[in-house]
Design a protein around this motif. Structure first.
Motif, mmCIF file in Angstrom:
data_model
loop_
_atom_site.group_PDB
_atom_site.id
_atom_site.type_symbol
_atom_site.label_atom_id
_atom_site.label_comp_id
_atom_site.label_asym_id
_atom_site.label_seq_id
_atom_site.Cartn_x
_atom_site.Cartn_y
_atom_site.Cartn_z
ATOM 1 N N LYS A 1 -0.500 6.512 -39.538
ATOM 2 C CA LYS A 1 0.127 6.444 -40.753
ATOM 3 C C LYS A 1 -0.725 6.399 -41.880
ATOM 4 C CE LYS A 1 2.780 2.388 -38.555
ATOM 5 N NZ LYS A 1 3.408 0.968 -38.846
ATOM 6 N N VAL A 2 -0.018 7.566 -42.854
ATOM 7 C CA VAL A 2 -1.130 7.838 -43.985
ATOM 8 C C VAL A 2 -0.108 8.334 -44.925
ATOM 9 C CG1 VAL A 2 -1.267 10.168 -43.001
ATOM 10 C CG2 VAL A 2 -2.703 9.216 -44.706
ATOM 11 N N GLN A 3 -0.228 8.236 -46.042
ATOM 12 C CA GLN A 3 0.689 8.764 -47.177
ATOM 13 C C GLN A 3 0.459 10.339 -47.412
ATOM 14 O OE1 GLN A 3 2.637 7.077 -48.995
ATOM 15 N NE2 GLN A 3 2.212 5.211 -48.120
ATOM 16 N N PRO A 4 1.405 10.981 -47.472
ATOM 17 C CA PRO A 4 1.338 12.383 -47.825
ATOM 18 C C PRO A 4 0.403 12.937 -48.855
ATOM 19 C CG PRO A 4 4.084 11.938 -47.446
ATOM 20 C CD PRO A 4 3.042 10.639 -47.389
ATOM 21 N N GLU A 5 0.498 11.864 -49.870
ATOM 22 C CA GLU A 5 -0.407 12.283 -50.959
ATOM 23 C C GLU A 5 -2.096 12.227 -50.699
ATOM 24 O OE1 GLU A 5 -1.747 10.536 -55.451
ATOM 25 O OE2 GLU A 5 0.045 9.430 -54.252
ATOM 26 N N ASP A 6 -2.252 11.323 -49.681
ATOM 27 C CA ASP A 6 -3.552 11.321 -49.217
ATOM 28 C C ASP A 6 -4.097 12.549 -48.242
ATOM 29 O OD1 ASP A 6 -4.020 8.768 -50.376
ATOM 30 O OD2 ASP A 6 -3.398 7.693 -48.451
ATOM 31 N N ARG A 7 -3.156 13.061 -47.648
ATOM 32 C CA ARG A 7 -3.411 14.201 -47.029
ATOM 33 C C ARG A 7 -3.567 15.507 -47.880
ATOM 34 N NH1 ARG A 7 -0.012 12.810 -42.178
ATOM 35 N NH2 ARG A 7 1.657 13.246 -43.451
ATOM 36 N N GLN A 8 -2.946 15.613 -48.950
ATOM 37 C CA GLN A 8 -2.812 16.577 -49.867
ATOM 38 C C GLN A 8 -4.237 16.510 -50.498
ATOM 39 O OE1 GLN A 8 0.633 16.672 -52.355
ATOM 40 N NE2 GLN A 8 1.907 16.993 -50.702
ATOM 41 N N ILE A 9 -4.484 15.299 -50.979
ATOM 42 C CA ILE A 9 -5.937 14.975 -51.641
ATOM 43 C C ILE A 9 -6.945 15.463 -50.803
ATOM 44 C CG2 ILE A 9 -7.636 13.589 -52.569
ATOM 45 C CD1 ILE A 9 -5.144 11.923 -53.595
ATOM 46 N N ALA A 10 -7.072 15.107 -49.559
ATOM 47 C CA ALA A 10 -8.177 15.548 -48.676
ATOM 48 C C ALA A 10 -8.191 16.902 -48.370
ATOM 49 C CB ALA A 10 -7.875 14.751 -47.308
ATOM 50 N N ALA A 11 -6.841 17.617 -48.255
ATOM 51 C CA ALA A 11 -6.872 19.213 -48.218
ATOM 52 C C ALA A 11 -7.296 19.883 -49.467
ATOM 53 C CB ALA A 11 -5.407 19.631 -47.813
ATOM 54 N N ALA A 12 -6.937 19.252 -50.679
ATOM 55 C CA ALA A 12 -7.466 19.776 -51.941
ATOM 56 C C ALA A 12 -8.955 19.913 -51.949
ATOM 57 C CB ALA A 12 -6.801 19.324 -53.036
ATOM 58 N N LYS A 13 -9.601 18.662 -51.349
ATOM 59 C CA LYS A 13 -11.186 18.694 -51.498
ATOM 60 C C LYS A 13 -11.611 19.461 -50.693
ATOM 61 C CE LYS A 13 -11.503 13.649 -52.631
ATOM 62 N NZ LYS A 13 -12.136 12.512 -51.931
ATOM 63 N N VAL A 14 -10.977 19.894 -49.651
ATOM 64 C CA VAL A 14 -11.713 21.101 -48.732
ATOM 65 C C VAL A 14 -11.570 22.288 -49.121
ATOM 66 C CG1 VAL A 14 -11.415 21.929 -46.293
ATOM 67 C CG2 VAL A 14 -11.389 19.652 -46.360
ATOM 68 N N ARG A 15 -10.504 22.508 -49.935
ATOM 69 C CA ARG A 15 -10.100 23.887 -50.504
ATOM 70 C C ARG A 15 -10.818 24.258 -51.598
ATOM 71 N NH1 ARG A 15 -9.864 28.127 -51.445
ATOM 72 N NH2 ARG A 15 -8.315 29.668 -52.281
ATOM 73 N N LEU A 16 -11.231 23.241 -52.489
ATOM 74 C CA LEU A 16 -12.127 23.446 -53.568
ATOM 75 C C LEU A 16 -13.573 23.643 -53.207
ATOM 76 C CD1 LEU A 16 -10.666 20.729 -56.029
ATOM 77 C CD2 LEU A 16 -10.365 23.405 -56.335
ATOM 78 N N ALA A 17 -13.993 22.811 -52.219
ATOM 79 C CA ALA A 17 -15.220 23.044 -51.751
ATOM 80 C C ALA A 17 -15.580 24.285 -51.092
ATOM 81 C CB ALA A 17 -15.518 21.772 -50.811
ATOM 82 N N ALA A 18 -14.775 24.495 -49.983
ATOM 83 C CA ALA A 18 -14.866 25.936 -49.685
ATOM 84 C C ALA A 18 -14.939 26.968 -50.531
ATOM 85 C CB ALA A 18 -13.822 26.214 -48.561
ATOM 86 N N ASP A 19 -14.146 26.966 -51.668
ATOM 87 C CA ASP A 19 -14.059 28.139 -52.443
ATOM 88 C C ASP A 19 -15.216 28.062 -53.529
ATOM 89 O OD1 ASP A 19 -12.459 29.878 -54.592
ATOM 90 O OD2 ASP A 19 -13.307 28.345 -55.813
ATOM 91 N N ALA A 20 -16.013 26.792 -53.727
ATOM 92 C CA ALA A 20 -17.120 26.745 -54.504
ATOM 93 C C ALA A 20 -18.250 27.437 -53.834
ATOM 94 C CB ALA A 20 -17.534 25.295 -54.719
ATOM 95 N N LEU A 21 -18.328 27.405 -52.403
ATOM 96 C CA LEU A 21 -19.423 28.123 -51.522
ATOM 97 C C LEU A 21 -19.252 29.583 -51.945
ATOM 98 C CD1 LEU A 21 -21.357 27.031 -49.435
ATOM 99 C CD2 LEU A 21 -19.673 27.861 -47.902
ATOM 100 N N THR A 22 -18.022 30.308 -51.901
ATOM 101 C CA THR A 22 -17.941 31.611 -51.946
ATOM 102 C C THR A 22 -17.879 32.059 -53.446
ATOM 103 O OG1 THR A 22 -15.546 31.243 -51.636
ATOM 104 C CG2 THR A 22 -16.876 31.713 -49.733
ATOM 105 N N HIS A 23 -17.413 31.427 -54.467
ATOM 106 C CA HIS A 23 -17.241 31.690 -55.710
ATOM 107 C C HIS A 23 -18.021 30.764 -56.807
ATOM 108 C CE1 HIS A 23 -13.676 33.104 -53.853
ATOM 109 N NE2 HIS A 23 -13.762 34.230 -54.522
ATOM 110 N N PRO A 24 -19.655 31.062 -56.759
ATOM 111 C CA PRO A 24 -20.534 30.335 -57.567
ATOM 112 C C PRO A 24 -20.311 30.562 -59.032
ATOM 113 C CG PRO A 24 -21.671 31.825 -56.459
ATOM 114 C CD PRO A 24 -20.302 32.059 -55.873
ATOM 115 N N THR A 25 -19.866 31.620 -59.473
ATOM 116 C CA THR A 25 -19.779 31.552 -61.049
ATOM 117 C C THR A 25 -18.347 31.092 -61.649
ATOM 118 O OG1 THR A 25 -19.119 33.959 -60.663
ATOM 119 C CG2 THR A 25 -21.462 33.627 -60.973
ATOM 120 N N GLN A 26 -17.366 31.595 -60.813
ATOM 121 C CA GLN A 26 -15.851 31.221 -61.164
ATOM 122 C C GLN A 26 -15.204 30.343 -60.026
ATOM 123 O OE1 GLN A 26 -14.167 31.376 -64.085
ATOM 124 N NE2 GLN A 26 -16.251 32.349 -65.125
ATOM 125 N N PRO A 27 -15.575 29.303 -59.784
ATOM 126 C CA PRO A 27 -14.849 28.527 -58.725
ATOM 127 C C PRO A 27 -13.591 27.863 -59.282
ATOM 128 C CG PRO A 27 -16.648 27.112 -59.794
ATOM 129 C CD PRO A 27 -16.970 28.603 -60.411
#
Length: 291
Positions: free
Chosen positions: A114-140
């Motif tokens: 049991k989890v709110q859809p918003e919580d899943r979206q926030i967790a997924a957004a954090k992962v998406r941003l973190a992975a992008d930061a690893l590969t785009h250090p100048t314009q993440p």
């Protein structure tokens, strides 16, 4: 011999400046050498990091389309990829830990019955941003959050000025929430010590808003520091303060050439003065000076 003395003095000043420029140039070369010696990621590392980024984007897009189970499967693939990457040259040890923890948190949330859809979206957004930061250090991607966070700080400031504690609690909670989304990415792409300072400021404002009494002055005192740290983390100071200019290819040679031209001009001026009035500079009282 006033003129000759001034020329000689200026020559000494220019010489001192040239020496300083040489020392500065050598220091700059040492800095460039140290930067050159810093570890750089291999092509294999970059390829694996890019695959991680594409997998994270796939996971995030599937979740937005409502494909929760498919998104969970891709998240597991991403977890397997993390352990296959060497992070030296890509990020710091703190950045590697932040990325791993972000993915682990997302797995935990996706695994809840049991989890709110918003919580899943926030967790997924954090992962998406973190992975992008690893590969785009100048314009993440997380740079897009600058205006939102500054607006959150403005909300905190306005609530503190109006001395409405309920508004302050809401504003500080919103700031804490939005900051938490980009915090792992900040650790990956910025100095951990700077991120820790911002962490402390956000936590301080949040804790003050929950205190009984009048925490408004303390919160207002923290607002300028928060704005300053956001500017530093999002690299807004350097881009607004100065215009870009082309740097000379060989600054030491350029400085020496420029200095020699000045010295030659000064020497010629001294020679001219020495030939005029036997090197004396006439000092006359002006016509309107009666004293």
């Amino acid at each position: 011999m006033f003129g000759a003395y001034n020329v000689k003095r200026l020559g000494l000043i220019i010489t001192a400046l040239l020496v300083a420029a040489l020392l500065g140039g050598c220091s700059g070369n040492d800095k460039d050498k140290n930067e050159a010696e810093a570890p750089k990621p291999s092509q294999e590392q970059l390829q694996k990091a890019d695959l991680l980024n594409r997998t994270a984007d796939d996971m995030y897009q599937k979740l937005l389309q409502g494909e929760v189970e498919d998104s969970r499967i891709v998240l597991q693939q991403l977890t397997d990829q993390i352990s296959q990457i060497r992070y030296e040259g890509l990020t710091s040890a703190e950045g590697m830990t932040a990325l791993t923890q972000t993915v682990t948190d997302a797995q935990r949330i996706f695994g809840l019955a049991k989890v709110q859809p918003e919580d899943r979206q926030i967790a997924a957004a954090k992962v998406r941003l973190a992975a992008d930061a690893l590969t785009h250090p100048t314009q993440p991607l997380w740079l897009q959050y600058y205006d939102r966070l500054q607006d959150d700080v403005t909300g905190v400031e306005q609530a503190a000025k109006s001395q409405r504690q309920s508004d302050l609690q809401s504003a500080s909670s919103r700031l804490e929430h939005n900051y938490s989304i980009v915090q792992p990415s900040l650790v990956i792409g910025r100095m951990p010590s700077d991120v820790e300072k911002m962490d402390s400021l956000v936590a301080f404002v949040r804790s003050q808003s929950l205190l009984q009494g009048e925490p408004f002055d303390d919160v207002l005192n923290a607002v300028p520091a928060m704005r300053q740290m956001l500017d530093k983390l999002f690299m807004r100071q350097a881009t607004t303060a100065y215009l870009p200019y082309p740097e000379p290819q060989n600054p030491i040679l350029w400085t020496l050439t420029f200095g020699l031209i000045i010295l030659s001009s000064l020497a010629f001026a001294g020679w001219r003065l020495s030939k005029k009035n036997d090197g004396l500079v006439p000092v006359r009282r002006s016509n309107d000076d009666t004293r």
